[in-house]
Design a protein around this motif. Structure first.
Motif, PDB file in Angstrom:
ATOM      1  N   ASN A 182     -10.564  -1.701  -1.676  1.00 42.85           N
ATOM      2  CA  ASN A 182     -11.953  -1.253  -1.608  1.00 42.85           C
ATOM      3  C   ASN A 182     -12.786  -1.928  -2.690  1.00 42.85           C
ATOM      4  O   ASN A 182     -13.937  -2.322  -2.459  1.00 42.85           O
TER       5      ASN A 182
ATOM      6  N   GLU B 115      -3.269   3.512   2.295  1.00 43.22           N
ATOM      7  CA  GLU B 115      -4.369   3.435   1.338  1.00 43.22           C
ATOM      8  C   GLU B 115      -4.007   2.458   0.230  1.00 43.22           C
ATOM      9  O   GLU B 115      -2.869   2.417  -0.247  1.00 43.22           O
TER      10      GLU B 115
ATOM     11  N   LEU C  39     -13.340  -5.509  -1.692  1.00 41.09           N
ATOM     12  CA  LEU C  39     -14.330  -5.612  -0.619  1.00 41.09           C
ATOM     13  C   LEU C  39     -15.743  -5.444  -1.164  1.00 41.09           C
ATOM     14  O   LEU C  39     -16.671  -6.159  -0.755  1.00 41.09           O
ATOM     15  N   ALA C  40     -15.907  -4.499  -2.112  1.00 43.39           N
ATOM     16  CA  ALA C  40     -17.232  -4.302  -2.707  1.00 43.39           C
ATOM     17  C   ALA C  40     -17.679  -5.532  -3.481  1.00 43.39           C
ATOM     18  O   ALA C  40     -18.859  -5.948  -3.421  1.00 43.39           O
TER      19      ALA C  40
ATOM     20  N   PRO D  39      -6.430   1.385  -2.996  1.00 42.10           N
ATOM     21  CA  PRO D  39      -7.744   1.448  -3.651  1.00 42.10           C
ATOM     22  C   PRO D  39      -8.262   0.098  -4.123  1.00 42.10           C
ATOM     23  O   PRO D  39      -9.470  -0.144  -4.119  1.00 42.10           O
TER      24      PRO D  39
ATOM     25  N   SER E 263       0.846  -1.191   0.000  1.00 40.87           N
ATOM     26  CA  SER E 263       0.000   0.000   0.000  1.00 40.87           C
ATOM     27  C   SER E 263       0.881   1.241   0.000  1.00 40.87           C
ATOM     28  O   SER E 263       2.110   1.159  -0.060  1.00 40.87           O
TER      29      SER E 263
ATOM     30  N   ARG F  64      -8.214  -5.018   4.989  1.00 44.17           N
ATOM     31  CA  ARG F  64      -8.330  -3.552   4.916  1.00 44.17           C
ATOM     32  C   ARG F  64      -8.066  -2.916   6.267  1.00 44.17           C
ATOM     33  O   ARG F  64      -7.534  -1.789   6.337  1.00 44.17           O
TER      34      ARG F  64
END
Length: 368
Positions: A103, A98, A106-107, A100, A75, A173
């Motif tokens: 994310n 961070e 995870l979605a 990206p 990251s 995360r």
């Protein structure tokens, strides 16, 4: 005419006699008792005692706990909340990262979970209806009911698998937040905002932070094998720090390794040192004084009574007016005294200042 002088031989003999002096030693008129007294030696009666000795060894102060903190996932550093010298508490947020792509992962995992939940609810409802209908004899075959039940169980397993996948990505995360595992001081920081980081060897050669617990330190000493028998837990020790003007501190032995280092043949000993005022720093070198008190009394003699010759180590015992060499094994030495072990008995008369010139079996006189 040449005349011969007849007095020459007589004169030559006189000169020769005058040049050769005749010496006579004076007799020693001292009494025999004075001669013996001059050659007499000091002796003492052997007895048991407890020798109090102190071992001085260099030691090192280290942090009671120390950890290098790395990023769990690849990251970028988003924000740093602490710096070198910052005092942190357990659980305190140190930095945020961070990533990206996490994310998005995870979605996607969340969508798959909702889909599996819907499939399971539908198969469960279908099985429940068939089961209620089967209560009326002849309406639903047993085979159809079993197939519906198997479909429900399969969909339930798929739902649990989707939940596990979602939790895995959610936990990953959470690793984007670096928190302090214990209370301490940040001793080093190796990154800045925007840096690419990751697990050791996969993005980060050095850790993000090094955290040390400094309110309590460990004093570490390596004790040689010859002195390990005198060590015991909770024994009080003292130590000084040269850089602090020789100020003396105290501690107790808290941990013994119980094994010898194969290279140094020494045992690791640790003492906990309270450092609430942070006067001491990890990495300081200390001079440690450890008392080596024997539990049992042993024969203690002046160090001058022990002779270390090329042949052996021995003491000289007076036996019926004659010198007797008794081979011994030397123990600890302190303040001009030494422990000895050998074929000796309490009350034996030993020479106080012995040497190998006092031959074994020779006559010996004692000073009165």
């Amino acid at each position: 005419m040449i005349r011969t002088n007849n007095n020459i031989p007589v004169l030559f003999a006189a000169i020769l006699l005058a040049g050769c002096g005749v010496s006579q030693s004076k007799p020693d008129n001292r009494p025999a008792e004075e001669t013996v007294a001059a050659n007499a030696v000091s002796t003492f009666a052997l007895k048991k005692d407890v020798l109090s000795a102190t071992l001085r060894m260099p030691g090192e102060l280290i942090a009671f706990q120390q950890v290098d903190l790395y990023a769990k996932v690849n990251s970028f550093v988003k924000k740093l909340y602490v710096d070198v010298g910052s005092t942190v508490k357990a659980g305190q947020l140190l930095a945020t990262m961070e990533a990206p792509e996490l994310n998005a992962q995870l979605a996607g995992a969340e969508s798959r979970l909702h889909s599996q939940e819907a499939v399971y609810l539908a198969s469960k409802a279908n099985y429940d209806r068939l089961y209620q209908t089967s209560q009326t004899p002849g309406t639903v075959s047993r085979n159809d009911l079993d197939l519906a039940y198997a479909k429900q169980q399969s969909d339930f397993a798929q739902q649990e698998s989707a939940k596990a996948a979602y939790r895995e990505i959610a936990d990953t995360r959470n690793y984007l937040e670096i928190r302090a595992p214990f209370e301490g001081v940040i001793s080093s920081r190796n990154v800045s905002a925007g840096a690419y980081v990751g697990p050791s060897g996969k993005g980060s050669e050095f850790p993000l932070f090094s955290l040390q617990q400094q309110k309590k330190l460990r004093l570490v000493v390596s004790i040689p094998e010859a002195y390990t028998a005198y060590l015991a837990e909770k024994k009080a020790v003292s130590f000084t720090i040269r850089s602090m003007g020789g100020k003396e501190f105290t501690a107790v032995i808290d941990r013994l390794s119980g094994a010898l280092d194969s290279r140094l043949r020494s045992q690791r000993v640790e003492m906990d040192v309270d450092n609430s005022n942070k006067a001491l720093l990890p990495g300081m070198v200390a001079e440690v004084s450890i008392p080596l008190n024997n539990r049992d009394s042993v024969f203690v003699v002046p160090s001058t009574a022990v002779v270390s010759s090329t042949e052996k180590v021995f003491v000289v015992r007076v036996n019926n007016g004659a010198a007797e060499w008794v081979e011994v094994r030397k123990g600890r030495e302190a303040e001009g005294k030494a422990e000895i072990f050998g074929d000796l008995y309490a009350g034996d008369i030993l020479v106080e200042k012995a040497n190998d010139e006092i031959r074994n079996g020779s006559k010996i006189a004692q000073k009165k």
